[in-house]
Design a protein around this motif. Structure first.
Motif, PDB file in Angstrom:
ATOM      1  N   GLU A 260       0.809  -1.212   0.000  1.00 47.48           N
ATOM      2  CA  GLU A 260       0.000   0.000   0.000  1.00 47.48           C
ATOM      3  C   GLU A 260       0.845   1.267   0.000  1.00 47.48           C
ATOM      4  OE1 GLU A 260      -2.705  -0.173   3.222  1.00 47.48           O
ATOM      5  OE2 GLU A 260      -3.720  -1.992   2.524  1.00 47.48           O
ATOM      6  N   GLN A 261       2.105   1.178   0.388  1.00 46.53           N
ATOM      7  CA  GLN A 261       2.957   2.353   0.479  1.00 46.53           C
ATOM      8  C   GLN A 261       3.788   2.590  -0.778  1.00 46.53           C
ATOM      9  OE1 GLN A 261       2.401   4.231   3.127  1.00 46.53           O
ATOM     10  NE2 GLN A 261       0.977   2.623   3.758  1.00 46.53           N
ATOM     11  N   ASP A 262       3.793   1.640  -1.698  1.00 46.19           N
ATOM     12  CA  ASP A 262       4.636   1.776  -2.879  1.00 46.19           C
ATOM     13  C   ASP A 262       3.878   2.556  -3.957  1.00 46.19           C
ATOM     14  OD1 ASP A 262       6.533   1.596  -4.829  1.00 46.19           O
ATOM     15  OD2 ASP A 262       6.806  -0.574  -4.685  1.00 46.19           O
ATOM     16  N   THR A 263       3.753   3.861  -3.746  1.00 44.06           N
ATOM     17  CA  THR A 263       2.973   4.682  -4.671  1.00 44.06           C
ATOM     18  C   THR A 263       3.667   4.853  -6.016  1.00 44.06           C
ATOM     19  OG1 THR A 263       3.972   6.681  -3.721  1.00 44.06           O
ATOM     20  CG2 THR A 263       1.863   5.952  -2.792  1.00 44.06           C
ATOM     21  N   ALA A 264       4.994   4.784  -6.048  1.00 46.29           N
ATOM     22  CA  ALA A 264       5.708   4.978  -7.305  1.00 46.29           C
ATOM     23  C   ALA A 264       5.378   3.872  -8.303  1.00 46.29           C
ATOM     24  CB  ALA A 264       7.212   5.033  -7.057  1.00 46.29           C
ATOM     25  N   ARG A 265       5.405   2.637  -7.856  1.00 43.90           N
ATOM     26  CA  ARG A 265       5.091   1.520  -8.757  1.00 43.90           C
ATOM     27  C   ARG A 265       3.597   1.511  -9.104  1.00 43.90           C
ATOM     28  NH1 ARG A 265       6.910  -3.898  -6.439  1.00 43.90           N
ATOM     29  NH2 ARG A 265       6.852  -4.590  -8.605  1.00 43.90           N
ATOM     30  N   ALA A 266       2.754   1.857  -8.130  1.00 41.54           N
ATOM     31  CA  ALA A 266       1.309   1.905  -8.405  1.00 41.54           C
ATOM     32  C   ALA A 266       1.007   2.963  -9.460  1.00 41.54           C
ATOM     33  CB  ALA A 266       0.542   2.189  -7.117  1.00 41.54           C
ATOM     34  N   GLU A 267       1.608   4.149  -9.330  1.00 39.27           N
ATOM     35  CA  GLU A 267       1.389   5.206 -10.314  1.00 39.27           C
ATOM     36  C   GLU A 267       1.900   4.788 -11.685  1.00 39.27           C
ATOM     37  OE1 GLU A 267       0.837   8.965 -12.318  1.00 39.27           O
ATOM     38  OE2 GLU A 267      -0.213   7.704 -10.879  1.00 39.27           O
ATOM     39  N   ALA A 268       3.005   4.062 -11.732  1.00 44.04           N
ATOM     40  CA  ALA A 268       3.546   3.602 -13.007  1.00 44.04           C
ATOM     41  C   ALA A 268       2.565   2.668 -13.709  1.00 44.04           C
ATOM     42  CB  ALA A 268       4.879   2.892 -12.780  1.00 44.04           C
ATOM     43  N   VAL A 269       1.982   1.747 -12.960  1.00 38.36           N
ATOM     44  CA  VAL A 269       1.027   0.804 -13.559  1.00 38.36           C
ATOM     45  C   VAL A 269      -0.233   1.536 -14.012  1.00 38.36           C
ATOM     46  CG1 VAL A 269      -0.432  -1.195 -13.112  1.00 38.36           C
ATOM     47  CG2 VAL A 269       1.927  -1.158 -12.274  1.00 38.36           C
ATOM     48  N   ILE A 270      -0.717   2.465 -13.198  1.00 45.29           N
ATOM     49  CA  ILE A 270      -1.930   3.193 -13.578  1.00 45.29           C
ATOM     50  C   ILE A 270      -1.683   4.034 -14.823  1.00 45.29           C
ATOM     51  CG2 ILE A 270      -3.534   5.003 -12.852  1.00 45.29           C
ATOM     52  CD1 ILE A 270      -3.158   3.980  -9.963  1.00 45.29           C
ATOM     53  N   ARG A 271      -0.570   4.761 -14.831  1.00 40.28           N
ATOM     54  CA  ARG A 271      -0.265   5.605 -15.994  1.00 40.28           C
ATOM     55  C   ARG A 271      -0.042   4.756 -17.240  1.00 40.28           C
ATOM     56  NH1 ARG A 271       4.533   9.874 -15.354  1.00 40.28           N
ATOM     57  NH2 ARG A 271       3.245  10.394 -13.533  1.00 40.28           N
ATOM     58  N   GLY A 272       0.691   3.650 -17.082  1.00 39.99           N
ATOM     59  CA  GLY A 272       0.896   2.763 -18.219  1.00 39.99           C
ATOM     60  C   GLY A 272      -0.390   2.078 -18.648  1.00 39.99           C
ATOM     61  N   GLY A 273      -1.238   1.717 -17.664  1.00 43.74           N
ATOM     62  CA  GLY A 273      -2.519   1.104 -17.994  1.00 43.74           C
ATOM     63  C   GLY A 273      -3.403   2.026 -18.803  1.00 43.74           C
ATOM     64  N   LEU A 274      -3.317   3.324 -18.527  1.00 32.87           N
ATOM     65  CA  LEU A 274      -4.077   4.296 -19.304  1.00 32.87           C
ATOM     66  C   LEU A 274      -3.630   4.296 -20.756  1.00 32.87           C
ATOM     67  CD1 LEU A 274      -6.139   6.567 -19.365  1.00 32.87           C
ATOM     68  CD2 LEU A 274      -4.392   8.124 -18.512  1.00 32.87           C
ATOM     69  N   GLU A 275      -2.331   4.191 -20.994  1.00 35.71           N
ATOM     70  CA  GLU A 275      -1.834   4.115 -22.369  1.00 35.71           C
ATOM     71  C   GLU A 275      -2.287   2.828 -23.046  1.00 35.71           C
ATOM     72  OE1 GLU A 275       1.999   5.253 -23.566  1.00 35.71           O
ATOM     73  OE2 GLU A 275       2.352   6.611 -21.882  1.00 35.71           O
ATOM     74  N   VAL A 276      -2.293   1.733 -22.296  1.00 39.87           N
ATOM     75  CA  VAL A 276      -2.756   0.462 -22.860  1.00 39.87           C
ATOM     76  C   VAL A 276      -4.216   0.582 -23.298  1.00 39.87           C
ATOM     77  CG1 VAL A 276      -3.264  -1.954 -22.343  1.00 39.87           C
ATOM     78  CG2 VAL A 276      -1.106  -0.947 -21.593  1.00 39.87           C
ATOM     79  N   LEU A 277      -5.046   1.186 -22.460  1.00 38.63           N
ATOM     80  CA  LEU A 277      -6.461   1.330 -22.806  1.00 38.63           C
ATOM     81  C   LEU A 277      -6.650   2.242 -24.013  1.00 38.63           C
ATOM     82  CD1 LEU A 277      -8.198   1.592 -19.311  1.00 38.63           C
ATOM     83  CD2 LEU A 277      -8.317  -0.294 -20.931  1.00 38.63           C
ATOM     84  N   ASP A 278      -5.901   3.346 -24.070  1.00 38.95           N
ATOM     85  CA  ASP A 278      -6.030   4.243 -25.223  1.00 38.95           C
ATOM     86  C   ASP A 278      -5.631   3.534 -26.511  1.00 38.95           C
ATOM     87  OD1 ASP A 278      -7.077   6.649 -24.209  1.00 38.95           O
ATOM     88  OD2 ASP A 278      -5.153   7.227 -23.384  1.00 38.95           O
ATOM     89  N   THR A 279      -4.559   2.741 -26.450  1.00 42.38           N
ATOM     90  CA  THR A 279      -4.132   2.011 -27.644  1.00 42.38           C
ATOM     91  C   THR A 279      -5.122   0.910 -27.996  1.00 42.38           C
ATOM     92  OG1 THR A 279      -1.850   2.411 -26.970  1.00 42.38           O
ATOM     93  CG2 THR A 279      -2.204   0.789 -28.681  1.00 42.38           C
ATOM     94  N   LEU A 280      -5.630   0.229 -26.979  1.00 41.91           N
ATOM     95  CA  LEU A 280      -6.602  -0.834 -27.225  1.00 41.91           C
ATOM     96  C   LEU A 280      -7.864  -0.272 -27.861  1.00 41.91           C
ATOM     97  CD1 LEU A 280      -6.851  -3.907 -26.695  1.00 41.91           C
ATOM     98  CD2 LEU A 280      -8.064  -3.343 -24.585  1.00 41.91           C
ATOM     99  N   ALA A 281      -8.314   0.892 -27.387  1.00 43.37           N
ATOM    100  CA  ALA A 281      -9.501   1.512 -27.973  1.00 43.37           C
ATOM    101  C   ALA A 281      -9.259   1.887 -29.432  1.00 43.37           C
ATOM    102  CB  ALA A 281      -9.901   2.748 -27.172  1.00 43.37           C
TER     103      ALA A 281
ATOM    104  N   ALA B 175     -10.930   4.128 -20.258  1.00 45.53           N
ATOM    105  CA  ALA B 175      -9.694   4.919 -20.181  1.00 45.53           C
ATOM    106  C   ALA B 175      -9.954   6.265 -19.533  1.00 45.53           C
ATOM    107  CB  ALA B 175      -9.104   5.103 -21.578  1.00 45.53           C
ATOM    108  N   ARG B 176     -11.075   6.891 -19.884  1.00 47.52           N
ATOM    109  CA  ARG B 176     -11.378   8.206 -19.298  1.00 47.52           C
ATOM    110  C   ARG B 176     -11.659   8.080 -17.800  1.00 47.52           C
ATOM    111  NH1 ARG B 176      -9.721   8.367 -23.467  1.00 47.52           N
ATOM    112  NH2 ARG B 176      -7.980   8.801 -22.089  1.00 47.52           N
ATOM    113  N   ALA B 177     -12.273   6.985 -17.394  1.00 46.49           N
ATOM    114  CA  ALA B 177     -12.501   6.777 -15.956  1.00 46.49           C
ATOM    115  C   ALA B 177     -11.189   6.528 -15.234  1.00 46.49           C
ATOM    116  CB  ALA B 177     -13.466   5.609 -15.745  1.00 46.49           C
ATOM    117  N   LEU B 178     -10.281   5.780 -15.874  1.00 43.89           N
ATOM    118  CA  LEU B 178      -9.012   5.455 -15.223  1.00 43.89           C
ATOM    119  C   LEU B 178      -8.151   6.699 -15.015  1.00 43.89           C
ATOM    120  CD1 LEU B 178      -7.767   2.740 -14.255  1.00 43.89           C
ATOM    121  CD2 LEU B 178      -6.289   2.851 -16.257  1.00 43.89           C
ATOM    122  N   GLU B 179      -8.388   7.757 -15.800  1.00 43.41           N
ATOM    123  CA  GLU B 179      -7.650   9.010 -15.607  1.00 43.41           C
ATOM    124  C   GLU B 179      -7.813   9.544 -14.185  1.00 43.41           C
ATOM    125  OE1 GLU B 179      -7.208  12.017 -18.967  1.00 43.41           O
ATOM    126  OE2 GLU B 179      -9.099  11.043 -19.494  1.00 43.41           O
TER     127      GLU B 179
END
Length: 589
Positions: free
Chosen positions: A317-338, A353-357
């Protein structure tokens, strides 16, 4: 509760709006629920009171102040709105809330007899409008320094006292910086007037994100912007170094484009943040198959495996750097998938993707390894090309969407554990859109597999059930066997077994990849994981024993007839439609 002030210079204009019917006649029973002294004229309830009288009373100190010096925007207009799920408050409750808000804002502090004049007008169940003039009785301007932060702190106390929806987690600087920049009222009205789904700001932010998703460098990014018709402006320092980006959409008229800097779209779309993505690097796609026609499916299968590997990031729960990386990268995955998905599911993936923002974490430097991994699979999806949604493409789409649904659920759990209620709700909203997209791709292949599984020989069904009970804990196995999708999983295990795989080993491996308990249908998750891992072909329409006997009888009945008769028998009478296999030509017999 939400509240944001607007400054103006026309007291009468504001009163006409508050006591009028509204732009769409939405105002009902406008009346005053509180005022600076409790005796302000109320044109809504007192037939003898007029808007002019109320305007003169509010502007009394402003007129005296302006006799000596200029003061343009003397009107302070602050709506206060309850959440849609809140109960309907009484006039007395709204009056108390209004007094506390003007005190917190510095308009009329408690015990200050020289405070500004103000009224609170109610013309709907769920909100009030506080209208004040900014000159105090001692002819000085009100001190409203940092009024928004002070009002929001008071609203948090009000919500807890009245048992209303607690929005305190949205009032932090981190949340404000993380969410996309909201459109203004003027932008919303323009979009409504032109009949557009979104505002120019929203459409532009989406276009910039889609151009950025999976881009390897600035050159590719700018080329993709141009391909979408997005105008790019570059700000440079005297040295020639790039210091900022601005973006616009063509208007098609003489008004010219309306430019937005990257920071006015989202905090991560500034030039330094975009350049940081390119500096972190990205892996070039490697295609496991030389056949162009199979690349979309292979890319989606590989992406689903990568997504499943990042689930453990959210264990800490404290590793915000890795969590932010996955969320930001996941947003790119969704945009490309769309961008590469068929119309069947494109809109739902875009909305996900817009909700994940709204789940991003600011003031945190994203971990390079996870961000690079997620951006690399976005690039692989991009280079694999668009998918048809049929056959292998359809099952691959169902597989990646299953993985992304579970990722959204993991993100929601992580935010909930942090007390980030709004971000958790946004992640659940993304999961809901992804489920809808998944259902559109998975319905037919699952139906084919279910029909096949129900007609497996009893000994085969028993063997797959025994493998399941050995591989999973008793409670999980019982749950899976009770699912309607169990037949589809049984058919998949039987196909894998026929191809030389061990069903028990496949189940143990697929179930060990985390988040199975979070799935709506664990059996469906295992079905897609096993089909991906064993590279089974797309499910084709199965035939029942009755259909096979009927087909055999029809075949025998035409044997020995003259050729012309056989042609007549097979071409002239109308035949019942048979659902085709998903991209596989004829159904298997």
């Amino acid at each position: 509760m939400i509240s944001k002030p607007v400054r103006g210079g026309n007291t009468m204009g504001a009163l006409i709006y508050l006591f009028g019917p509204g732009e769409e006649h939405e105002h009902t029973d406008p009346h005053i629920v509180a005022s600076w002294d409790g005796f302000a004229p109320d044109p809504g309830r007192d037939p003898a009171a007029t808007l002019g009288q109320l305007r003169d009373a509010l502007d009394l100190h402003v007129v005296r102040y302006r006799a000596k010096r200029k003061f343009a925007k003397h009107v302070y207009h602050r709506p206060v709105r309850a959440a849609p799920t809140d109960r309907i408050l009484t006039d007395e409750e709204w009056g108390d809330i209004a007094r506390r808000v003007v005190a917190a804002a510095g308009i009329a502090p408690d015990g200050d007899e020289d405070g500004c004049r103000w009224v609170a007008v109610r013309h709907a169940d769920d909100h009030i409008h506080i209208l004040a003039t900014m000159i105090r009785a001692d002819l000085t301007q009100a001190d409203i320094w940092e009024d928004q932060y002070k009002v929001e702190a008071e609203l948090t106390r009000i919500e807890r006292q009245y048992g209303l929806k607690d929005l305190s987690d949205t009032r932090t600087r981190a949340y404000r910086d993380a969410i996309p920049k909201r459109a203004t009222g003027a932008e919303l009205r323009k979009a409504q007037r032109l009949g557009r789904e979104g505002t120019d700001r929203d459409r532009l932010r989406t276009a910039v994100r889609q151009a950025l998703a999976g881009a390897a460098d600035e050159e590719e990014f700018t080329a993709r912007l141009a391909a979408q018709g997005v105008l790019l402006g570059v700000r440079r320092a005297p040295s020639g170094d790039v210091t900022g980006y601005k973006f616009a959409l063509p208007t098609g008229d003489d008004s010219g484009p309306i430019w937005f800097s990257g920071s006015k779209l989202a905090s991560d779309l500034t030039q330094p943040k975009i350049q940081a993505r390119f500096t972190a690097g990205i892996d070039q796609p490697s295609h496991p198959t030389p056949e162009r026609s199979t690349r979309p499916a292979a890319g989606r299968h590989h992406a689903s495996t990568t997504v499943e590997r990042v689930y453990p990031v959210f264990d800490d729960e404290q590793d915000t750097a890795r969590a932010e990386a996955v969320i930001r990268g996941g947003l790119e995955v969704l945009d490309t998938l769309a961008a590469t998905s068929p119309p069947l599911s494109r809109k739902e993936i875009h909305q996900a993707a817009r909700a994940l923002e709204y789940t991003r974490i600011t003031h945190t430097r994203a971990a390079d390894a996870e961000l690079r991994a997620m951006r690399s699979i976005a690039r692989e999806l991009l280079h694999a090309g668009p998918t048809s949604g049929r056959g292998e493409d359809g099952t691959a789409a169902a597989t990646i969407l299953t993985s992304l649904v579970l990722l959204a659920i993991v993100i929601a759990k992580w935010h909930a554990a942090q007390g980030h209620q709004r971000q958790a709700e946004a992640a659940h909203a993304a999961a809901a859109h992804l489920r809808a997209a998944y259902a559109r791709h998975a319905a037919k292949p699952l139906a084919h597999l279910t029909l096949e599984g129900r007609h497996l020989p009893a000994v085969v069904q028993d063997r797959q059930e025994a493998a399941l009970r050995r591989a999973l804990p008793a409670d999980q196995a019982t749950r899976l066997l009770a699912e309607d999708t169990w037949a589809a999983l049984a058919a998949t295990l039987a196909q894998a077994e026929a191809a030389g795989h061990d069903p028990h080993a496949l189940l143990a491996q697929a179930a060990g990849r985390r988040e199975l308990a979070s799935a709506d249908s664990p059996a469906a998750v295992l079905t897609w994981r096993i089909r991906r891992d064993t590279r089974l072909p797309a499910p084709a329409r199965a035939t029942t024993p009755e259909e096979r006997r009927t087909n055999a009888a029809l075949s025998r009945s035409t044997t020995g007839r003259p050729a012309t008769a056989a042609v007549t028998a097979t071409t002239q009478p109308p035949r019942p439609p048979v659902p085709p296999a998903l991209g596989e030509g004829r159904p298997r017999r």
